[in-house]
Design a protein around this motif. Structure first.
Motif, mmCIF file in Angstrom:
data_model
loop_
_atom_site.group_PDB
_atom_site.id
_atom_site.type_symbol
_atom_site.label_atom_id
_atom_site.label_comp_id
_atom_site.label_asym_id
_atom_site.label_seq_id
_atom_site.Cartn_x
_atom_site.Cartn_y
_atom_site.Cartn_z
ATOM 1 N N PHE A 222 0.868 -1.185 0.000
ATOM 2 C CA PHE A 222 0.000 0.000 0.000
ATOM 3 C C PHE A 222 0.896 1.223 0.000
ATOM 4 O O PHE A 222 1.947 1.213 0.622
ATOM 5 C CB PHE A 222 -0.876 0.039 1.255
ATOM 6 N N PRO B 113 -0.051 -10.314 15.306
ATOM 7 C CA PRO B 113 -0.205 -9.011 15.959
ATOM 8 C C PRO B 113 -1.142 -8.100 15.166
ATOM 9 O O PRO B 113 -1.285 -8.262 13.955
ATOM 10 C CB PRO B 113 1.221 -8.442 15.982
ATOM 11 N N SER B 114 -1.775 -7.163 15.845
ATOM 12 C CA SER B 114 -2.719 -6.250 15.196
ATOM 13 C C SER B 114 -2.016 -5.466 14.087
ATOM 14 O O SER B 114 -0.906 -4.981 14.264
ATOM 15 C CB SER B 114 -3.284 -5.288 16.240
ATOM 16 N N GLY B 115 -2.669 -5.384 12.942
ATOM 17 C CA GLY B 115 -2.110 -4.624 11.827
ATOM 18 C C GLY B 115 -1.111 -5.394 10.982
ATOM 19 O O GLY B 115 -0.454 -4.817 10.131
ATOM 20 N N CYS B 116 -0.998 -6.710 11.193
ATOM 21 C CA CYS B 116 0.002 -7.464 10.433
ATOM 22 C C CYS B 116 -0.514 -7.829 9.051
ATOM 23 O O CYS B 116 0.261 -8.229 8.185
ATOM 24 C CB CYS B 116 0.417 -8.718 11.190
ATOM 25 N N GLY B 117 -1.806 -7.723 8.805
ATOM 26 C CA GLY B 117 -2.312 -8.001 7.458
ATOM 27 C C GLY B 117 -3.243 -9.196 7.370
ATOM 28 O O GLY B 117 -3.474 -9.715 6.285
ATOM 29 N N LYS B 118 -3.818 -9.605 8.473
ATOM 30 C CA LYS B 118 -4.730 -10.747 8.450
ATOM 31 C C LYS B 118 -5.971 -10.432 7.623
ATOM 32 O O LYS B 118 -6.359 -11.201 6.737
ATOM 33 C CB LYS B 118 -5.147 -11.121 9.895
ATOM 34 N N HIS C 235 -7.821 -13.160 17.773
ATOM 35 C CA HIS C 235 -6.737 -12.656 18.621
ATOM 36 C C HIS C 235 -6.548 -13.542 19.837
ATOM 37 O O HIS C 235 -5.637 -13.340 20.626
ATOM 38 C CB HIS C 235 -7.045 -11.221 19.072
ATOM 39 N N THR D 248 -6.256 -8.139 5.413
ATOM 40 C CA THR D 248 -5.828 -7.931 4.037
ATOM 41 C C THR D 248 -5.724 -9.267 3.304
ATOM 42 O O THR D 248 -6.183 -9.399 2.162
ATOM 43 C CB THR D 248 -4.463 -7.210 4.022
ATOM 44 N N GLN E 230 -15.170 -8.383 9.952
ATOM 45 C CA GLN E 230 -14.778 -7.931 11.289
ATOM 46 C C GLN E 230 -15.848 -7.025 11.891
ATOM 47 O O GLN E 230 -16.107 -7.038 13.063
ATOM 48 C CB GLN E 230 -13.445 -7.198 11.174
ATOM 49 N N VAL F 201 2.931 -4.809 3.084
ATOM 50 C CA VAL F 201 2.156 -5.334 4.202
ATOM 51 C C VAL F 201 2.275 -6.858 4.252
ATOM 52 O O VAL F 201 2.528 -7.441 5.292
ATOM 53 C CB VAL F 201 0.680 -4.900 4.098
#
Ligand SMILES: Nc1ncnc2c1ncn2[C@@H]1O[C@H](COP(=O)(O)OP(=O)(O)OP(=O)(O)O)[C@@H](O)[C@H]1O
Ligand SMILES: [Mg+2]
Lengths: 332, 282
Positions: free
Chosen positions: A24, A54-59, A212, A61, A96, A35
């Protein structure tokens, strides 16, 4: 990039990802920011894949790419034997957030999945059956008594359960669930988990389940995938321009789990607690606890890794499809 | 130990919570002051000058109103007041329907089809910035001063903004919700007619509601400049004879009509789309 014709990747409900990158543009500099970085993944029909990271790792995506909702990727993503298609009913989604239609009652929200699936003449002649089926699913997610309410009259967790029923009632061959149980309290969560497992036992659809909660991931899945940007490789810590290198996420752990739906009480067992603890304390969750790409725990039999020459200068890990090839030789 | 709850102020400050009764009284107060002031002034002025026209007494207003509202006009046989009302409402109604249809159709197309967007968006943004009064002379020269031009001027003044509002609503809904609908097996037509349209319609009603003020404004303007009947025409006509006693009831009547339209649209919204106003609250 050359591709290798792999045996058995044309099976329905199978997923095959090779050399997947997603970049991105950085909001500040406008430069592409990676990402997902060189992700490889093969999932066979009927697997229940728990995805953590971890949060924001691209799951999310990754799920969007598999759904065909994000076509800005590079690499190969093959589903049902074809490059990933636009979203359709072969791949269900429990998002989500914002799962339900605000203009429909709870029952209608679940019914619409069935209504969209069948042609109008079938709908007209099977009204009662469809309704009964929708009610059955609502019952399973403990919402039967709320059937005539609108989503605004429900709590967040209740809406999430409507969303789950809405997707599962259509019976997709693959289901992508993005933290579906995040908003539920413990006891509701356990009931919906059991419902989910029962459905999976019955239909053996391929499930991708982002969560999580490591305990939940281990409890539900037949396979556990940890996606993380916290790892090291042979590229060093700076890029060509001397800026700190920001790596995209990779699958850094890919292990098989017991594979059968366990009764809830097993969660208290020692081995279970042990697995959960080792994952939580293992590499990938904290920025300072990193593992080298060559040392990833990719014990699952479908797991493979294609490293670039930059990522792995020794070339040892670069036996493309290391595990896959072995498997092909073994399996003929 | 006995503890006392803090006192919530009734009227002043950000914590104030005026009760229902106080709110009604407070709301009525400015009206009472205005009316009382008017009554006093008109009374004073009428005492010194019985031919007073600027501030007619209520009695004079009622007489004038009776004249226009209940006596048939000698020439046409219509009662002026009701005829004006009918003509104006018809123009407004046509314009509202045309604008709504245009806004719905273009707004959804612009939001859903990128090609459509590329084709029409620049023109739409351009036209929404042209002040409608500028177009009045152009319209009268091209379309003529018949009925059509008055409807067209209202449409021109409200449709672009309504279209943009619909466009914004649909764009926000698009994305995730469309992906999700496709995964449930929806076709493109399903997405448009079963998923999006039912959610856009209540929003359209709300958009129309907020556009009514602008619609009235354009209507009065168009009628004032080129018309031979209608509320705007009448007010501007009698202005030449300083007939405040006619202008005042007409002005009040416009307020009543505006209020009634707003109320009816609100009622439709609540009855047909009970989920709509509620869902925004959470
Ligand atoms: N459309 C986009 N434009 C730019 N950056 C994006 C976009 N979508 C995602 N990202 C970035 O990609 C990264 C991964 O986002 P993603 O939503 O996939 O994370 P996630 O693993 O699902 O996190 P979480 O567990 O918090 O849901 C984030 O750093 C995010 O900023
Ligand atoms: Mg996410």
């Amino acid at each position: 990039m050359e591709t290798i014709a792999l045996p058995g990747i044309h099976t329905p409900n199978q997923l095959y990802i090779e050399n997947l990158y997603r970049r991105f543009p950085d909001p500040k500099t406008g430069l592409p920011q990676t990402v997902l970085e060189n992700v490889d993944l093969r999932v066979n029909p009927g697997e229940f894949v728990s995805i953590i990271g971890p949060s924001g790792c691209g799951k999310s995506t990754l799920l969007r790419i598999c759904l065909g909702a994000d076509l800005g990727y590079e690499g190969n993503v093959i589903i049902n034997g074809k490059p990933v298609q636009f979203p359709d009913s072969t791949r269900g989604l429990v998002p989500q957030k914002y799962g339900v239609y605000p203009h429909l009652t709870v029952l209608k929200n679940v019914l619409i999945g069935l209504e969209l699936k069948y042609p109008i003449w079938y709908r007209m002649t099977h009204k009662k059956e469809l309704r009964a089926q929708a009610m059955e699913y609502l019952n399973d997610v403990q919402l039967a008594e709320h059937a005539d309410k609108y989503p605004y009259q429900l709590s967040g967790g209740q809406q999430q359960r409507v969303s789950i029923a809405q997707t599962l009632v259509t019976g997709p061959g693959m289901v992508f669930m993005d933290e579906p149980f995040g908003a539920l309290d413990q006891s509701t969560r356990e009931r919906v988990q059991v419902f989910m497992l029962q459905l999976w036992e019955k239909h053996k659809m391929t499930v991708f389940f982002v969560t999580h909660d490591i305990g939940e991931a281990v409890y539900l899945g037949t396979r556990l995938i940890l996606l993380s940007q916290y790892y090291v490789d042979d590229r060093g810590d700076v890029d060509e321009k001397g800026n700190p290198l920001r790596r995209g996420a990779k699958i850094i752990t890919d292990i098989p789990l017991t594979g059968t739906a366990l009764p809830t009480k097993v969660k208290g067992e020692k081995s279970f607690i042990e697995i959960v603890r080792s994952i939580a304390e293992g590499p990938g969750f904290k920025p300072d606890h990193r593992e080298h790409v060559r040392d990833f725990n990719l014990a699952h039999s479908n797991s493979f890794q294609t490293l670039t020459a930059l990522e792995d200068k020794t070339g040892n890990g670069n036996g493309r499809l290391k595990k896959m090839e072995e498997q092909m030789i073994r399996g003929g | 130990m006995e503890t006392k709850k803090i006192r919530i102020p009734l009227f002043f400050g950000m914590h104030a919570e005026p009760g229902q009764l106080l709110s009604i009284c407070a709301g009525a107060l400015p009206f009472i002051i205005l009316i009382a002031g008017y009554l006093y002034l008109s009374h004073e002025r009428n005492l010194s000058n019985p031919d007073e026209k600027l501030m007619p007494t209520p009695a004079k207003i009622v007489t004038a109103f009776n004249q226009v509202a209940f006596k048939a006009d000698v020439k046409t046989g219509d009662t002026i007041f009701w005829h004006d009302t009918g003509v104006s409402l018809r123009r407004l109604g046509y314009a509202a329907i045309i604008s709504s249809v245009l806004a719905l159709w273009f707004g959804m197309n612009l939001a859903l089809f990128k090609g459509m967007n590329a084709l029409c968006m620049p023109l739409l943004r351009f036209s929404s910035l042209v002040p409608p009064p500028i177009l009045l002379p152009v319209l009268f020269l091209t379309v003529g001063v018949e009925e059509a031009s008055k409807v067209v001027i209202i449409v021109i003044s409200i449709a672009p903004a309504m279209t943009l509002a619909v466009y914004g609503t649909v764009s926000k809904m698009a994305g995730e919700q469309i992906t999700r609908s496709f995964t449930l097996g929806a076709t493109q037509l399903d997405v448009i007619y079963r998923i999006l349209l039912p959610q856009v319609l209540p929003r359209l009603i709300e958009i129309l509601r907020t556009s009514l003020g602008m619609a009235w404004y354009s209507l009065i303007l168009a009628e004032a400049i080129a018309a031979s009947s209608g509320i705007g025409y009448r007010i501007y006509l009698v202005r030449r004879f300083t007939q405040m006693d006619v202008i005042i009831p007409y002005a009040l009547w416009v307020v009543v009509l505006g209020y009634a339209m707003n109320y009816i649209l609100g009622l439709i919204l609540d009855k047909c789309y009970p989920w709509y106003s509620k869902q925004k609250e959470n």
